[in-house]
Design a protein around this motif. Structure first.
Motif, PDB file in Angstrom:
ATOM      1  N   ASN A 191      38.801  70.262  43.275  1.00 20.63           N
ATOM      2  CA  ASN A 191      37.742  69.632  42.843  1.00 20.63           C
ATOM      3  C   ASN A 191      37.410  68.273  43.764  1.00 20.63           C
ATOM      4  N   LYS A 192      38.416  67.829  44.309  1.00 19.20           N
ATOM      5  CA  LYS A 192      38.358  66.563  45.456  1.00 19.20           C
ATOM      6  C   LYS A 192      37.752  66.949  46.776  1.00 19.20           C
ATOM      7  N   ILE A 193      38.173  68.211  47.138  1.00 22.97           N
ATOM      8  CA  ILE A 193      37.931  68.257  48.715  1.00 22.97           C
ATOM      9  C   ILE A 193      36.936  69.411  48.865  1.00 22.97           C
ATOM     10  N   ALA A 194      36.474  70.379  47.807  1.00 23.85           N
ATOM     11  CA  ALA A 194      35.505  71.649  48.067  1.00 23.85           C
ATOM     12  C   ALA A 194      34.267  71.023  48.075  1.00 23.85           C
ATOM     13  N   LYS A 195      33.379  71.574  48.989  1.00 23.52           N
ATOM     14  CA  LYS A 195      31.833  71.204  49.333  1.00 23.52           C
ATOM     15  C   LYS A 195      31.056  72.035  48.054  1.00 23.52           C
ATOM     16  N   ARG A 196      30.203  71.240  47.261  1.00 20.43           N
ATOM     17  CA  ARG A 196      29.464  72.044  46.360  1.00 20.43           C
ATOM     18  C   ARG A 196      28.143  72.716  47.147  1.00 20.43           C
ATOM     19  N   VAL A 197      28.168  73.890  46.862  1.00 20.56           N
ATOM     20  CA  VAL A 197      27.116  74.869  47.409  1.00 20.56           C
ATOM     21  C   VAL A 197      26.575  75.536  46.300  1.00 20.56           C
ATOM     22  N   ASN A 203      29.568  66.726  47.962  1.00 16.75           N
ATOM     23  CA  ASN A 203      30.626  66.662  46.875  1.00 16.75           C
ATOM     24  C   ASN A 203      30.544  65.249  46.270  1.00 16.75           C
ATOM     25  N   PRO A 204      30.331  65.138  45.022  1.00 13.75           N
ATOM     26  CA  PRO A 204      30.135  63.641  44.379  1.00 13.75           C
ATOM     27  C   PRO A 204      31.534  63.112  44.286  1.00 13.75           C
ATOM     28  N   GLU A 205      32.474  63.828  44.330  1.00 11.14           N
ATOM     29  CA  GLU A 205      33.886  63.158  44.365  1.00 11.14           C
ATOM     30  C   GLU A 205      34.506  62.450  45.605  1.00 11.14           C
ATOM     31  N   GLN A 206      33.735  62.578  46.773  1.00  9.02           N
ATOM     32  CA  GLN A 206      34.001  62.081  47.939  1.00  9.02           C
ATOM     33  C   GLN A 206      33.037  61.164  48.223  1.00  9.02           C
ATOM     34  N   GLU A 207      33.226  59.770  48.464  1.00  9.88           N
ATOM     35  CA  GLU A 207      32.451  58.691  48.901  1.00  9.88           C
ATOM     36  C   GLU A 207      31.584  59.076  50.257  1.00  9.88           C
ATOM     37  N   ASP A 208      32.317  59.751  51.167  1.00 12.95           N
ATOM     38  CA  ASP A 208      31.794  59.889  52.558  1.00 12.95           C
ATOM     39  C   ASP A 208      31.279  61.399  52.608  1.00 12.95           C
ATOM     40  N   ALA A 209      31.138  62.190  51.598  1.00 18.83           N
ATOM     41  CA  ALA A 209      30.836  63.641  51.877  1.00 18.83           C
ATOM     42  C   ALA A 209      29.393  63.882  52.291  1.00 18.83           C
ATOM     43  N   GLY A 210      28.535  62.962  52.071  1.00 17.25           N
ATOM     44  CA  GLY A 210      27.124  63.104  52.736  1.00 17.25           C
ATOM     45  C   GLY A 210      26.411  63.905  52.008  1.00 17.25           C
ATOM     46  N   THR A 211      25.467  64.367  52.485  1.00 21.58           N
ATOM     47  CA  THR A 211      24.381  65.471  51.926  1.00 21.58           C
ATOM     48  C   THR A 211      23.990  66.498  53.066  1.00 21.58           C
ATOM     49  N   ARG A 212      23.393  67.485  52.408  1.00 22.71           N
ATOM     50  CA  ARG A 212      22.939  68.327  53.492  1.00 22.71           C
ATOM     51  C   ARG A 212      21.308  68.759  53.055  1.00 22.71           C
ATOM     52  N   LYS A 213      20.782  69.422  53.823  1.00 17.40           N
ATOM     53  CA  LYS A 213      19.349  70.130  53.214  1.00 17.40           C
ATOM     54  C   LYS A 213      19.498  71.631  52.849  1.00 17.40           C
ATOM     55  N   VAL A 214      18.873  72.039  51.770  1.00 16.65           N
ATOM     56  CA  VAL A 214      18.563  73.352  51.540  1.00 16.65           C
ATOM     57  C   VAL A 214      17.482  73.757  51.283  1.00 16.65           C
ATOM     58  N   VAL A 234      36.521  80.820  57.646  1.00 16.43           N
ATOM     59  CA  VAL A 234      37.221  81.325  56.929  1.00 16.43           C
ATOM     60  C   VAL A 234      38.258  80.617  56.236  1.00 16.43           C
ATOM     61  N   GLY A 235      38.406  80.557  54.945  1.00 18.28           N
ATOM     62  CA  GLY A 235      39.421  79.701  54.455  1.00 18.28           C
ATOM     63  C   GLY A 235      38.755  78.388  53.761  1.00 18.28           C
ATOM     64  N   GLU A 236      37.823  77.981  54.291  1.00 16.90           N
ATOM     65  CA  GLU A 236      37.067  76.711  53.772  1.00 16.90           C
ATOM     66  C   GLU A 236      36.942  76.804  52.248  1.00 16.90           C
ATOM     67  N   PRO A 237      37.309  75.697  51.544  1.00 16.09           N
ATOM     68  CA  PRO A 237      37.261  75.629  50.124  1.00 16.09           C
ATOM     69  C   PRO A 237      35.803  75.385  49.978  1.00 16.09           C
ATOM     70  N   LEU A 238      35.253  75.935  48.841  1.00 17.21           N
ATOM     71  CA  LEU A 238      33.812  75.830  48.311  1.00 17.21           C
ATOM     72  C   LEU A 238      33.733  75.812  46.960  1.00 17.21           C
ATOM     73  N   GLN A 239      32.813  75.083  46.226  1.00 15.19           N
ATOM     74  CA  GLN A 239      32.531  75.134  44.792  1.00 15.19           C
ATOM     75  C   GLN A 239      31.196  75.814  44.702  1.00 15.19           C
ATOM     76  N   PHE A 240      31.124  77.168  44.399  1.00 15.16           N
ATOM     77  CA  PHE A 240      29.661  77.789  43.851  1.00 15.16           C
ATOM     78  C   PHE A 240      29.371  77.156  42.573  1.00 15.16           C
ATOM     79  N   GLN A 241      28.301  76.090  42.596  1.00 16.10           N
ATOM     80  CA  GLN A 241      27.916  75.305  41.546  1.00 16.10           C
ATOM     81  C   GLN A 241      27.998  76.047  40.250  1.00 16.10           C
ATOM     82  N   ARG A 242      28.653  75.538  39.250  1.00  6.63           N
ATOM     83  CA  ARG A 242      28.357  76.441  37.924  1.00  6.63           C
ATOM     84  C   ARG A 242      29.352  77.646  37.749  1.00  6.63           C
TER      85      ARG A 242
END
Length: 557
Positions: free
Chosen positions: A338-344, A371-382, A519-527
Motif C-alpha cells: 500500500n505504501k510503495i505500489a504504483k496505482r495503475v 500513489n496517494p500514500e507517497q508525497e513525491d510519487a507524482g502523476t502520469r498520463k493515461v 519484472v517484480g515491480e509492485p503495482l496496484q491494479f486499482q480496485r
C-alpha cells in the motif's frame, strides 16, 4: 533500563546473560546453516531473520554456512538460490562457508575419538542398528562390535575412507550410552559410506559425516557463540554438547545451542521432501512457482523483503510451536505494498464501453496519480478515447440502490476522467452483454475546476482505452491447499488437499505504460488487487501475477 530488559526475547536474554558472565561482544558470532538440498521456504525466513537480525543488533558477524554433508541430494543450484534469497531479504553475511571445508578436520577428530575408545566401526546394517536402539523406555542392545579393539576400528575406518567397502556395509559410531533415555545418545552414527561425487569435493571422499557430528564441530571451528536452531533439535542438544566436549579447548568459545519454535503457516507446507513431491508430480511448475511457500516463489508472486521481515517480527521468537495464520503474512504484504505500489489501471474481465457522444477519432492523455500514500510519487498520463474496457462486474442492467457502480440510467465517474451515464446495451445470441453504450458529461472532466466537474456521483470505475490497451495475461493465485494443515494427518496424502483453483489464467487489458515496467515491480491494479510483472513476460506477451487482494478480514491486534 528495566523496560528494555522486558522487551528482550528469550534468545536475546540468553545473550545478555552470557555477556554479563564474561563473554565479550567481540566473541559473539552467529551462523545460518542451510542444507543445499532444495530452495529455502517460509519457515527458513524465521531462522534467517533471527540469526542475521541478532547480528545486526549486536554488530556481530554472521556466517552463511552450507551443511553439505549429503552429496546424494545437494546441488550447486540450491547453493546459488540460497545466497540469492538471503541477499534479497536484505541481509549480509560475513563469510560463505561449507561443512565440507572441515571434512579433513572432522575425520582427524573422529580418528582421535577411536583412539580414545569413544568411537568404533560397526559392521551391522542400519536396520539392525535402529532395531537395537529400542525405544526411550526400553534399554538398547549393544552392538557386538562395540568393544572391538581400537586398532581394528582404526584400520577399518581408514579403509572406509579409502573406498574399500560397499555402501551400507559399515559405519562409524560414537560410544556413548545405549541405555540413555535420549535416543540420540545411543551410540549415534558419525560416518556412513557414500560413494557419490560431492558438488565441491568431487570424488575425494567415500565417507561423509552425519549432521550431528558435523554441525557442532563446524560451529566450534568457526567460533560461533550461539548456535540457534528450531525446536526439533532440542533433543539433539546433549549430543551436540558431548561431541564438543571431546575436542573443546578451554581457551576458545564453546558454542551454545539453543532452540526456538519453528514457524508453521496455515495452508502451507514446509517440508522440502514434500515440496519436491509437488514439483515431481506437476502440482506446481517448479521451486519458484508463486503458489509455493518458497522464498523464491513468494518473491515471484510479488511479496517484498520488508513485508516478510515485518511478518517475522510480528510472529516473534517463541519457545512453543503454533500455527500462524496466512492472513497475517498477507496483511504484512498488503501493508507494505500500500505504501510503495504504483496505482495503475487494468481490466481482468473486460466488457467494451462506447461513449456515443465522445467524438470519433479523438483521444486525450489524462493526468492521474501514481500513489496517494507517497508525497513525491507524482502523476502520469493515461490515454482516453471513445471506446473503453471496464470490468464486467462493474455493470448491471438493473440494480438496487446499494450498487454504486454502473447500471442502465445510472451515472459513475471514470477514474481521473469524466462522469458517464449508461444508456443501452448490446448482447450476443446467448444473452451475454458485448457492449455498453453510454454518454459522457463533457464538462465533468476530473481536475478541470468547473462546477460540473465538482459534482459528486457515488461510484468511480477504473477503465482502459480500447485503442491503446495492452493485452495482458493475468494469473490469479489462490491458496495451494484447501485446508489449513494439509500434512497434519499422517495417514492422508497431503496431495489430496490440492486446491484445483489455485491459479486461474485470464486475458485482460492494461494501460499501455505497463509494457515497460520491470519484472517484480509492485503495482496496484486499482480496485482489483496487488500485482507484479512475471518473469515469463516477453516482447509479445506481458504476464502479471496477483500478489494479494486489496483487502481481507484479518484484524491485527
Amino acid at each position: 533500563m528495566e523496560e528494555e530488559k522486558k522487551s528482550l526475547n528469550f534468545i536475546e536474554q540468553i545473550i545478555e546473560d552470557d555477556l554479563a558472565n564474561g563473554l565479550t561482544r567481540e566473541q559473539i558470532r552467529f551462523r545460518f546453516p542451510p542444507e543445499p538440498n532444495g530452495y529455502l521456504h517460509v519457515g527458513h525466513t524465521k531462522a534467517i531473520c533471527i540469526n542475521f537480525g541478532l547480528g545486526e543488533k549486536y554488530n556481530a558477524p554472521v556466517n552463511l554456512r552450507f551443511d553439505d554433508t549429503n552429496p546424494e541430494k545437494e546441488e550447486q543450484e540450491f547453493v546459488d538460490s540460497i545466497k540469492k534469497d538471503v541477499e534479497w531479504l536484505g541481509f549480509k553475511w560475513d563469510k560463505v562457508l561449507y561443512a565440507s571445508d572441515y571434512f579433513q578436520q572432522l575425520y582427524d577428530w573422529a580418528v582421535q575419538l577411536i583412539k580414545e575408545g569413544k568411537a568404533y566401526v560397526d559392521e551391522q546394517p542400519s536396520e539392525v542398528i535402529t532395531e537395537q536402539r529400542k525405544n526411550p523406555t526400553e534399554p538398547g542392545v549393544e552392538s557386538p562390535y562395540r568393544n572391538r579393539p581400537i586398532e581394528e576400528s582404526l584400520e577399518l575406518f581408514e579403509k572406509m575412507k579409502n573406498g574399500e567397502f560397499d555402501e551400507g556395509s559399515m559405519s562409524l559410531r560414537a560410544k556413548i550410552d545405549m541405555v540413555s533415555p535420549n535416543m540420540n545418545m545411543r551410540d549415534p552414527v558419525m560416518y556412513r559410506i557414500l560413494k557419490r561425487p560431492h558438488h565441491r569435493t568431487g570424488t575425494a571422499w567415500k565417507i561423509y559425516p552425519m549432521y550431528d557430528w558435523a554441525h557442532g564441530e563446524s560451529d566450534y571451528l568457526e567460533q560461533v557463540s550461539h548456535s540457534l536452531c528450531s525446536l526439533e533439535f532440542e533433543n539433539h542438544r546433549p549430543l551436540y554438547n558431548w561431541y564438543l566436549e571431546q575436542v573443546y579447548d578451554k581457551t576458545k568459545v564453546a558454542p551454545k545451542q539453543r532452540e526456538f519454535a519453528r514457524m508453521n503457516v496455515s495452508y502451507m507446507i514446509t517440508s522440502k521432501r514434500k515440496l519436491q513431491r509437488l514439483i515431481a508430480e506437476n502440482a506446481v511448475t517448479g521451486w519458484d512457482d508463486p503458489r509455493m511457500p518458497t522464498i523464491s516463489g513468494m518473491r515471484r508472486k510479488g511479496f517484498t523483503p520488508a513485508s516478510i521481515r515485518n511478518f517475522i517480527e510480528k510472529v516473534g521468537v517463541a519457545k512453543r510451536e503454533n500455527l500462524i495464520e496466512l492472513q497475517l503474512l498477507e496483511f504484512c504484504v498488503r501493508e507494505d505494498l500500500n505504501k510503495i505500489a504504483k496505482r495503475v489501471m487494468a481490466v481482468v474481465d473486460p466488457v467494451k464501453l462506447v461513449i456515443e457522444n465522445y467524438p470519433e477519432g479523438q483521444e486525450e492523455w489524462l493526468e492521474t496519480e501514481n500513489n496517494p500514500e507517497q508525497e513525491d510519487a507524482g502523476t502520469r498520463k493515461v490515454p482516453f478515447s471513445r471506446e473503453l474496457y471496464i470490468e464486467r462486474e462493474d455493470f448491471k442492467e438493473e440494480a438496487n440502490n446499494k450498487f454504486f457502480r454502473l447500471k442502465l440510467g445510472g451515472e459513475v465517474r471514470l477514474k481521473s476522467a469524466y462522469i458517464i451515464k449508461a444508456e443501452r446495451v448490446e448482447k450476443d445470441e446467448n444473452g451475454e452483454i458485448t457492449t455498453i453504450y453510454a454518454t459522457y458529461d463533457e464538462k465533468s472532466k476530473s481536475g478541470s475546476g468547473t462546477e460540473e466537474s465538482l459534482r459528486k456521483v457515488k461510484g468511480t470505475l477504473h477503465w482502459v482505452s480500447a485503442k491503446h490497451a495492452l493485452p495482458v495475461e493475468v494469473r490469479i493465485y489462490d491458496k495451494l491447499f484447501t485446508v489449513e494443515q494439509p500434512d497434519a494427518e499422517k495417514d492422508v496424502d497431503f496431495l489430496n488437499f490440492i486446491n484445483p483453483d489455485s491459479v486461474q489464467v485470464v486475458q485482460g487489458f492494461a494501460e499501455p505504460g505497463l509494457k515497460d515496467v520491470e519484472v517484480g515491480e509492485p503495482l496496484q491494479f486499482q480496485r482489483i488487487g496487488y500485482f507484479t510483472k512475471d518473469q515469463d513476460s516477453t516482447d509479445d506477451k506481458v504476464v502479471f501475477n496477483r500478489t494479494v487482494t486489496l483487502k481481507d478480514s484479518y484484524k491485527p491486534e
